[in-house]
Design a protein around this motif. Structure first.
Motif, mmCIF file in Angstrom:
data_model
loop_
_atom_site.group_PDB
_atom_site.id
_atom_site.type_symbol
_atom_site.label_atom_id
_atom_site.label_comp_id
_atom_site.label_asym_id
_atom_site.label_seq_id
_atom_site.Cartn_x
_atom_site.Cartn_y
_atom_site.Cartn_z
ATOM 1 N N UNK A 154 1.009 -1.050 0.036
ATOM 2 C CA UNK A 154 -0.024 0.223 0.021
ATOM 3 C C UNK A 154 1.063 1.365 0.007
ATOM 4 N N UNK A 155 0.293 2.247 -0.101
ATOM 5 C CA UNK A 155 1.011 3.508 -0.197
ATOM 6 C C UNK A 155 1.705 3.660 1.157
ATOM 7 N N UNK A 156 0.907 3.592 2.253
ATOM 8 C CA UNK A 156 1.458 3.969 3.610
ATOM 9 C C UNK A 156 2.661 2.894 3.967
ATOM 10 N N UNK A 157 2.257 1.687 3.663
ATOM 11 C CA UNK A 157 3.512 0.542 3.776
ATOM 12 C C UNK A 157 4.863 1.021 2.967
ATOM 13 N N UNK A 158 4.657 1.482 1.912
ATOM 14 C CA UNK A 158 5.835 1.927 1.044
ATOM 15 C C UNK A 158 6.306 2.927 1.771
ATOM 16 N N UNK A 159 5.762 4.143 2.387
ATOM 17 C CA UNK A 159 6.412 5.174 2.667
ATOM 18 C C UNK A 159 7.026 4.955 4.037
ATOM 19 N N UNK A 160 6.364 4.109 4.848
ATOM 20 C CA UNK A 160 6.751 3.878 6.181
ATOM 21 C C UNK A 160 7.981 3.011 6.063
ATOM 22 N N UNK A 161 8.116 2.152 5.143
ATOM 23 C CA UNK A 161 9.554 1.420 4.782
ATOM 24 C C UNK A 161 10.434 2.383 4.488
ATOM 25 N N UNK A 162 9.952 3.107 3.429
ATOM 26 C CA UNK A 162 10.934 4.143 2.605
ATOM 27 C C UNK A 162 11.801 5.135 3.858
ATOM 28 N N UNK A 163 10.834 5.497 4.913
ATOM 29 C CA UNK A 163 11.548 6.262 5.541
ATOM 30 C C UNK A 163 12.641 5.820 6.788
ATOM 31 N N UNK A 164 12.576 4.464 6.730
ATOM 32 C CA UNK A 164 13.746 3.945 7.396
ATOM 33 C C UNK A 164 13.737 4.253 8.759
ATOM 34 N N UNK A 165 12.883 4.717 9.384
ATOM 35 C CA UNK A 165 12.803 4.906 10.705
ATOM 36 C C UNK A 165 12.803 6.500 11.000
ATOM 37 N N UNK A 166 13.293 7.120 9.992
ATOM 38 C CA UNK A 166 13.579 8.739 10.318
ATOM 39 C C UNK A 166 12.441 9.631 10.091
ATOM 40 N N UNK A 167 11.257 9.690 11.140
ATOM 41 C CA UNK A 167 10.285 10.144 10.927
ATOM 42 C C UNK A 167 10.142 11.580 10.708
ATOM 43 N N UNK A 168 9.637 12.254 9.819
ATOM 44 C CA UNK A 168 9.375 13.565 9.798
ATOM 45 C C UNK A 168 10.526 14.180 9.074
ATOM 46 N N UNK A 169 11.624 13.555 8.406
ATOM 47 C CA UNK A 169 12.431 13.948 7.563
ATOM 48 C C UNK A 169 12.245 14.064 6.263
ATOM 49 N N UNK A 170 12.781 15.136 5.434
ATOM 50 C CA UNK A 170 12.305 15.095 3.903
ATOM 51 C C UNK A 170 12.854 14.074 3.312
ATOM 52 N N UNK A 171 14.124 13.564 3.344
ATOM 53 C CA UNK A 171 14.725 12.659 2.676
ATOM 54 C C UNK A 171 14.657 11.089 3.514
ATOM 55 N N UNK A 172 15.005 10.076 2.786
ATOM 56 C CA UNK A 172 14.888 8.842 3.502
ATOM 57 C C UNK A 172 16.250 8.470 4.416
ATOM 58 N N UNK A 173 17.147 9.499 4.270
ATOM 59 C CA UNK A 173 18.400 9.343 4.891
ATOM 60 C C UNK A 173 18.805 10.636 5.622
#
Length: 315
Positions: A154-173
């Motif tokens: 789902x879109x939410x699953x993808x975004x949650x995984x893409x964030x890699x635990x960095x909540x609220x950051x613009x980029x995945x890193x």
């Protein structure tokens, strides 16, 4: 875990369920508002599905992709005569600046282009075995996922995984696109669509795992290729009833088919799904969607040289 489950989870990462801030209010309006979302635990492929993996699926099933089948003019009112031939959209770099409002300046519908001929007739997958498969329409991705005993995120699953635990950051890193000048993903450096500096080393797709994994140990969720999700597109991703809720939105599943049609093409009743992650064609001057919150609509029958996918397993 049973042997069957171990085989199905091979090459995947477990994403423990949790709550995160989904969306952004700093870039594009369709990403807003920022909202609290909760997702259950799931497994996700470490990388996009590669040409090697997709070829195994084709060999095992004999499946024929959408791009390899000539479109029926009845499904496309106003189709230009002669366009009812199999093919797909291939990016072509321009020789200089062009009208950025007209994507036909850099996209070419190329007869014969498909997953095994990514640039059209005469091209092949030699040396691209570990690159993400492209020219896959939504039904193709769904067919592969079913064959593999998986499904699309789902879109939410993808975004949650893409964030890699960095909540609220613009980029995945983190908060910077290129920290200390380091390229963290395959995207366009320079002026799109004519001047690519290739600071990341790649003009088009790159081998999976070419860039550092995110905090979940997952690769290429940003850049390289856009990826299909299972959610129907909606320009307003937050459910109306959730606007005043103090509680997280639980496992959202996107919009509805009839809401996903493109209002700019009222005669075409083909649904659009959400694609996520951006691609090697995203650039600072054109499409700053190399971010977890970024989202874009794509018709389910569309195949291009910059869209791929990966799978998930729930439960």
């Amino acid at each position: 875990m049973s042997r069957e489950a171990e085989q199905r989870h091979a090459g995947m990462r477990l994403i423990e369920g949790g709550t995160f801030l989904m969306g952004s209010e700093a870039f594009y309006p369709e990403e807003a508002p920022v909202r609290r979302v909760r997702v259950d635990s799931f497994w996700i492929d470490e990388t996009p599905v590669t040409n090697f993996q997709f070829a195994a699926f084709i060999e095992a099933t004999g499946y024929v992709t959408v791009a390899e089948v000539a479109p029926d003019p009845k499904d496309y009112p106003g189709m230009i005569p002669g366009m009812d031939r199999a093919g797909s959209l291939v990016f072509q770099k321009t020789s200089g600046p062009v009208d950025m409002a007209d994507a036909s300046n850099w996209w070419r519908f190329t007869f014969g282009a498909c997953w095994k001929h990514p640039l059209g007739p005469g091209s092949d997958l030699a040396g691209l075995e570990d690159h993400p498969v492209v020219h896959v329409a939504y039904p193709d991705a769904e067919a592969y996922a079913t064959w593999a005993g998986k499904c699309l995120p789902t879109e939410a699953e993808f975004e949650f995984a893409a964030r890699g635990g960095l909540d609220g950051q613009d980029y995945a890193w983190g908060s910077e696109l290129a920290p200390d000048g380091r390229m963290m993903a395959n995207y366009w450096q320079g002026l799109f669509p004519f001047a690519n500096q290739c600071l990341d080393g790649w003009e088009r797709t790159s081998p999976v795992r070419s860039f550092p994994p995110n905090g979940h140990g997952v690769y290429d969720m940003i850049g390289n290729t856009w990826e299909w999700t299972s959610d129907w597109w909606t320009a307003k991703p937050m459910p109306p009833k959730a606007k005043r809720s103090c509680c997280p939105i639980d496992n959202p599943r996107g919009g509805r088919l009839r809401e996903s049609f493109d209002p700019d093409h009222p005669g075409v009743r083909i649904g659009r799904k959400v694609i996520k992650g951006g691609s090697h064609l995203c650039a600072a001057n054109y499409c700053q969607r190399y971010r977890p919150a970024a989202r874009h609509p794509e018709m389910v029958d569309t195949a291009t040289s910059h869209i791929g996918f990966r799978c998930v397993v729930r439960g």
